[in-house]
Design an enzyme around this catalytic site. Sequence first.
Site, short mmCIF file in Angstrom:
data_model
loop_
_atom_site.label_atom_id
_atom_site.label_comp_id
_atom_site.label_asym_id
_atom_site.label_seq_id
_atom_site.Cartn_x
_atom_site.Cartn_y
_atom_site.Cartn_z
N CYS A 73 -5.27 5.62 -4.18
CA CYS A 73 -4.86 4.72 -4.19
C CYS A 73 -3.33 5.17 -4.49
O CYS A 73 -3.13 5.42 -5.68
CB CYS A 73 -4.97 3.38 -4.91
N CYS A 112 1.08 -1.05 -0.05
CA CYS A 112 -0.37 -0.16 -0.04
C CYS A 112 0.57 0.91 -0.33
O CYS A 112 1.75 1.27 1.03
CB CYS A 112 -1.05 -0.63 1.18
#
Length: 277
Positions: free
Chosen positions: A217, A87
């Site tokens: 993201c 992430c």
Amino acid sequence: MAFAWLKGHGTENDFVLLPDADGSVHGALEPAFVAALCDRRRGIGADGVLRVTRTEALSAVDAAAAESASEWFMDYRNADGSVSEMCGNGIRVFAKHLFDAGLADSPAVIGTRAGDRTVTDHGDGTYSVTMGPADVRATSKVAANGRAWEAQDIRTGNPHAVAFVDDLADAGPLTGAPEHDKTVYPDGVNVEFVVWRGPGHIAMRVHERGSGETRSCGTGACAAAVAAMLVDQTMLPATYRVDVPGGTLHVGWDVNDELTLTGPAEIVARGELEWLS
């Protein structure tokens, strides 16, 4: 069960952080617990959970941790409790917590399931992360709300399908996962819808597997920037600006195929929770 927690975000991609240095508090992090914690009505609310643990605490049960040379490991789970490799926004928040708590100095090497990553604190609220190489594969189709696009398969720690659209509204409401080729993405995929804003400048929306449409993201911004540079036939090294609903990120790609993601990270709350569910 009572435990400490923090809440943070990177360009409004938000996370619950669980300090658990020796891995004794949260064990295997059951998916149902993670999903409840991330639920915005019955939990703290987040796009995912970052367990902050020492690598050695997971090395016996996690192959990626066993191979990592780092002191700290980011045990990341999506909002539905599923395990994720990496992430890009979360690791900046993770690192900020380590720096703020005096648990690591900048630059810090942090273990992830996509490999070790180095995070540097620039001292102005922004952080850079080494994101590894771009794995560019073939194209396939994605579809949403009755429309379909060709999408570039790019792996930047996580799998991504990057589709260029005329307008970010073209994909419609992303209340469910866009359709994709399950033979290409058997474990699911993050789908980016991307538009051009100018030279070296793009904007995107993203639907993340296990979390739904999110405000940002980081690995997706890297994939989108790589796709745009390929279309532009950009000479490397180069840096592209990527606008997301939650802010702005910058993605660099160098001549050694190394990607770097730069953006903000904030810790917005902390506390202790007695979990009764």
